[in-house]
Design an enzyme around this catalytic site. Structure first.
Site, PDB file in Angstrom:
ATOM      1  N   CYS A  80      38.565  39.913  47.078  1.00 55.61           N
ATOM      2  CA  CYS A  80      37.940  38.834  46.318  1.00 55.61           C
ATOM      3  C   CYS A  80      38.872  37.627  46.330  1.00 55.61           C
ATOM      4  O   CYS A  80      40.063  37.753  46.045  1.00 55.61           O
ATOM      5  CB  CYS A  80      37.715  39.333  44.895  1.00 55.61           C
ATOM      6  SG  CYS A  80      37.491  38.052  43.668  1.00 55.61           S
ATOM      7  N   GLU A  81      38.335  36.475  46.683  1.00 53.91           N
ATOM      8  CA  GLU A  81      39.179  35.285  46.759  1.00 53.91           C
ATOM      9  C   GLU A  81      39.584  34.761  45.385  1.00 53.91           C
ATOM     10  O   GLU A  81      40.515  33.966  45.279  1.00 53.91           O
ATOM     11  CB  GLU A  81      38.501  34.175  47.559  1.00 53.91           C
ATOM     12  CG  GLU A  81      37.336  33.520  46.891  1.00 53.91           C
ATOM     13  CD  GLU A  81      36.717  32.425  47.738  1.00 53.91           C
ATOM     14  OE1 GLU A  81      36.226  31.458  47.147  1.00 53.91           O
ATOM     15  OE2 GLU A  81      36.702  32.530  48.982  1.00 53.91           O
ATOM     16  N   HIS A  82      38.935  35.193  44.339  1.00 51.80           N
ATOM     17  CA  HIS A  82      39.259  34.695  43.002  1.00 51.80           C
ATOM     18  C   HIS A  82      40.454  35.412  42.379  1.00 51.80           C
ATOM     19  O   HIS A  82      41.224  34.810  41.636  1.00 51.80           O
ATOM     20  CB  HIS A  82      38.049  34.814  42.069  1.00 51.80           C
ATOM     21  CG  HIS A  82      36.875  34.039  42.555  1.00 51.80           C
ATOM     22  ND1 HIS A  82      35.593  34.542  42.544  1.00 51.80           N
ATOM     23  CD2 HIS A  82      36.780  32.804  43.101  1.00 51.80           C
ATOM     24  CE1 HIS A  82      34.767  33.640  43.055  1.00 51.80           C
ATOM     25  NE2 HIS A  82      35.460  32.584  43.392  1.00 51.80           N
ATOM     26  N   HIS A  83      40.599  36.716  42.668  1.00 55.09           N
ATOM     27  CA  HIS A  83      41.672  37.501  42.057  1.00 55.09           C
ATOM     28  C   HIS A  83      42.521  38.247  43.085  1.00 55.09           C
ATOM     29  O   HIS A  83      43.483  38.900  42.722  1.00 55.09           O
ATOM     30  CB  HIS A  83      41.088  38.514  41.062  1.00 55.09           C
ATOM     31  CG  HIS A  83      40.238  37.890  40.022  1.00 55.09           C
ATOM     32  ND1 HIS A  83      38.860  37.856  40.120  1.00 55.09           N
ATOM     33  CD2 HIS A  83      40.558  37.232  38.882  1.00 55.09           C
ATOM     34  CE1 HIS A  83      38.367  37.210  39.076  1.00 55.09           C
ATOM     35  NE2 HIS A  83      39.363  36.825  38.309  1.00 55.09           N
ATOM     36  N   GLN A 121      31.259  37.966  48.040  1.00 51.18           N
ATOM     37  CA  GLN A 121      30.216  38.766  48.677  1.00 51.18           C
ATOM     38  C   GLN A 121      29.052  37.905  49.160  1.00 51.18           C
ATOM     39  O   GLN A 121      28.498  38.142  50.239  1.00 51.18           O
ATOM     40  CB  GLN A 121      29.737  39.840  47.706  1.00 51.18           C
ATOM     41  CG  GLN A 121      28.699  40.774  48.300  1.00 51.18           C
ATOM     42  CD  GLN A 121      28.350  41.892  47.343  1.00 51.18           C
ATOM     43  OE1 GLN A 121      29.150  42.296  46.508  1.00 51.18           O
ATOM     44  NE2 GLN A 121      27.130  42.413  47.469  1.00 51.18           N
ATOM     45  N   HIS A 149      33.347  45.848  42.874  1.00 43.72           N
ATOM     46  CA  HIS A 149      34.409  44.856  42.796  1.00 43.72           C
ATOM     47  C   HIS A 149      35.465  45.259  41.766  1.00 43.72           C
ATOM     48  O   HIS A 149      35.143  45.413  40.589  1.00 43.72           O
ATOM     49  CB  HIS A 149      33.811  43.494  42.403  1.00 43.72           C
ATOM     50  CG  HIS A 149      32.887  42.929  43.431  1.00 43.72           C
ATOM     51  ND1 HIS A 149      33.227  41.849  44.203  1.00 43.72           N
ATOM     52  CD2 HIS A 149      31.646  43.302  43.834  1.00 43.72           C
ATOM     53  CE1 HIS A 149      32.234  41.573  45.034  1.00 43.72           C
ATOM     54  NE2 HIS A 149      31.260  42.442  44.821  1.00 43.72           N
ATOM     55  N   CYS A 151      37.692  43.427  40.585  1.00 43.86           N
ATOM     56  CA  CYS A 151      37.886  42.365  39.593  1.00 43.86           C
ATOM     57  C   CYS A 151      36.936  42.540  38.410  1.00 43.86           C
ATOM     58  O   CYS A 151      37.198  42.012  37.327  1.00 43.86           O
ATOM     59  CB  CYS A 151      37.723  40.982  40.231  1.00 43.86           C
ATOM     60  SG  CYS A 151      36.149  40.701  41.032  1.00 43.86           S
TER      61      CYS A 151
END
Length: 187
Positions: A80-83, A121, A149, A151
């Site tokens: 995941c690019e956020h976390h 995703q 996920h 996250c």
């Protein structure tokens, strides 16, 4: 930049991160951790250095087949690019050829190329669809991805049993009947 230089630079950053988290980066169990993490991150993001269209084109065959081709239950792992936490699941990909087919393993490799990048995703679903549509020019493409996920599971809302499903389609898959056929075949 050469791979060895990249590993050295990344290792230095990970050593600093370990120290900033309050650990002793020089203790025995952590001595090689920065290098291991650097190598792992290179592997987990190797999709940036791969060309998915080239993969499809390496096994392109002229064929008059014009029915649905489905490669389902393609396991994938991504970050995941956020976390920068993992998400993983299965991708189901279908296309209806328009004069050309590609090797079945190439569809799975395209999924891997896009999964081995920092991702969301939704974008991954779109990228797989667009790559196959642009490269093969089929009558239509449909992609469904089901994933879990970390996250959402180990931080934040902590919902361990949640699954996220995304889909995208082009061409003849705009017809409800064709989409329903695909969905029934992947179940």
């Amino acid at each position: 930049m050469q791979k060895e230089q990249e590993i050295e630079l990344l290792s230095g950053h990970y050593k600093n991160i370990i120290s900033l988290l309050g650990e002793d980066a020089s203790r025995e169990g952590l001595l090689k951790t920065p290098e291991r993490v650097a190598k792992a991150m290179q592997f987990l993001t190797k999709g940036y250095s791969e060309d998915p269209a080239e993969i499809l084109n390496k096994a392109l065959f002229k064929e008059d087949y014009r029915q649905m081709v489905i490669v389902k239950d393609i396991d994938f792992y991504s970050l995941c690019e956020h976390h920068m936490l993992p998400f993983w699941g299965k991708a189901h990909v279908a296309y209806i050829p328009n004069g050309y087919i590609t090797g079945l393993s190439k569809i799975a490799r395209v999924v891997d190329v896009f999964a081995r990048r920092l991702q969301v995703q939704e974008r991954m679903t779109l990228q797989i669809k667009e790559c196959i549509q642009k490269t093969l020019n089929p009558l239509g493409v449909m992609v469904v991805i089901e994933a879990q996920h970390m996250c959402m599971q180990m931080r934040g809302v902590e919902k361990q049993n949640s699954t996220t499903t995304t889909s995208d389609f082009t061409g003849v898959f705009n017809q409800m009947k064709t989409r329903e056929e695909f969905i029934s075949l992947i179940r």
